[in-house]
Design a protein around this motif. Structure first.
Motif, short mmCIF file in Angstrom:
data_model
loop_
_atom_site.label_atom_id
_atom_site.label_comp_id
_atom_site.label_asym_id
_atom_site.label_seq_id
_atom_site.Cartn_x
_atom_site.Cartn_y
_atom_site.Cartn_z
N ALA A 94 56.52 40.44 149.73
CA ALA A 94 56.88 39.59 148.76
C ALA A 94 57.98 38.12 149.43
O ALA A 94 58.43 38.01 150.51
CB ALA A 94 57.94 39.87 147.29
N VAL A 95 58.35 36.72 148.60
CA VAL A 95 58.78 35.66 149.25
C VAL A 95 60.35 35.67 148.40
O VAL A 95 59.42 35.74 146.96
CB VAL A 95 58.39 34.30 149.72
N VAL A 96 61.40 36.25 148.09
CA VAL A 96 62.70 35.33 147.37
C VAL A 96 62.56 33.98 148.18
O VAL A 96 63.53 33.66 149.59
CB VAL A 96 62.93 36.02 147.30
N GLU A 97 62.63 32.69 146.71
CA GLU A 97 63.65 31.09 147.64
C GLU A 97 65.10 31.35 146.73
O GLU A 97 64.96 31.62 145.77
CB GLU A 97 63.01 30.24 147.07
N GLU A 103 55.26 42.05 155.65
CA GLU A 103 55.91 41.15 154.16
C GLU A 103 54.84 42.16 152.99
O GLU A 103 54.16 42.05 153.25
CB GLU A 103 55.65 39.94 155.26
N ALA A 113 65.00 30.99 151.78
CA ALA A 113 62.89 31.64 151.46
C ALA A 113 63.65 32.62 152.85
O ALA A 113 63.65 32.43 154.34
CB ALA A 113 62.38 30.92 152.04
N SER A 114 63.41 34.02 151.70
CA SER A 114 63.09 34.90 153.02
C SER A 114 62.23 35.87 152.32
O SER A 114 61.88 36.19 150.80
CB SER A 114 64.44 35.62 152.88
N ASP A 115 61.82 36.70 153.79
CA ASP A 115 60.76 37.65 153.60
C ASP A 115 61.28 38.92 153.34
O ASP A 115 62.52 38.51 152.95
CB ASP A 115 60.12 37.76 154.67
N TYR A 138 60.09 42.89 152.57
CA TYR A 138 59.10 43.88 153.53
C TYR A 138 59.11 44.86 152.45
O TYR A 138 59.58 45.45 151.31
CB TYR A 138 60.00 43.77 154.61
N VAL A 172 61.02 33.88 143.24
CA VAL A 172 60.48 34.71 143.39
C VAL A 172 58.48 34.90 143.66
O VAL A 172 58.07 34.40 142.31
CB VAL A 172 60.18 35.65 143.02
N GLU A 173 58.08 35.19 144.82
CA GLU A 173 56.37 35.20 144.94
C GLU A 173 56.21 36.78 144.95
O GLU A 173 56.32 37.05 146.25
CB GLU A 173 56.09 34.47 146.13
N ASN A 174 55.48 37.16 144.41
CA ASN A 174 55.32 38.56 144.36
C ASN A 174 53.73 38.55 145.10
O ASN A 174 52.96 38.36 144.88
CB ASN A 174 55.69 39.51 143.29
#
Length: 123
Positions: free
Chosen positions: A53-56, A51, A61-63, A65, A37-39
């Motif tokens: 954060a990103v969750v992989e 956008e 991988a998904s944004d 919102y 997870v990229e917060n």
């Protein structure tokens, strides 16, 4: 505390002027095993629907919102070491970040829990 949902499968729990944001159980189920997870960083200004954060997962991988506009006050540090919390407790300990509520009127565009459950049932 009031809970709201987006059509992109984010949830936001509002307590006063603080909002906690995560993804729904439906979303984590679609993603599969979350591996990263990229917060956003504290202090980041977020705009509703943009956008955040990103969750992989093992699948993709998904944004993630921002369900409302505001300023990030805290990222969930637990996700750095244990991203699987998103799978095991997506609407609890697997939250992504907290933010200030920039415009309370934006909450009116979100769904209630029952409306969201009906929406997911139709997918």
């Amino acid at each position: 505390m009031t809970l709201y949902f987006t059509k992109d499968h984010e949830w936001v729990r509002v307590d006063g002027d603080t909002a906690t944001v995560g993804i729904t159980d439906y979303a984590q189920g679609q993603l599969g095993d979350v591996v990263f997870v990229e917060n956003p960083a504290a202090g980041a200004a977020l705009a509703q629907g943009k956008e955040a954060a990103v969750v992989e997962s093992v699948k993709a991988a998904s944004d993630v919102y921002a369900p409302i506009s505001g300023t990030v006050t805290e990222a969930n540090a637990a996700l750095e070491g244990e991203p699987a919390l998103v799978n095991t407790a997506p609407e609890g300990e697997g939250w992504f970040f907290r933010m200030t509520v920039g415009n309370p009127g934006e909450l009116d565009a979100l769904m209630s829990e029952s409306a969201y459950r009906d929406y997911v049932a139709g997918l």
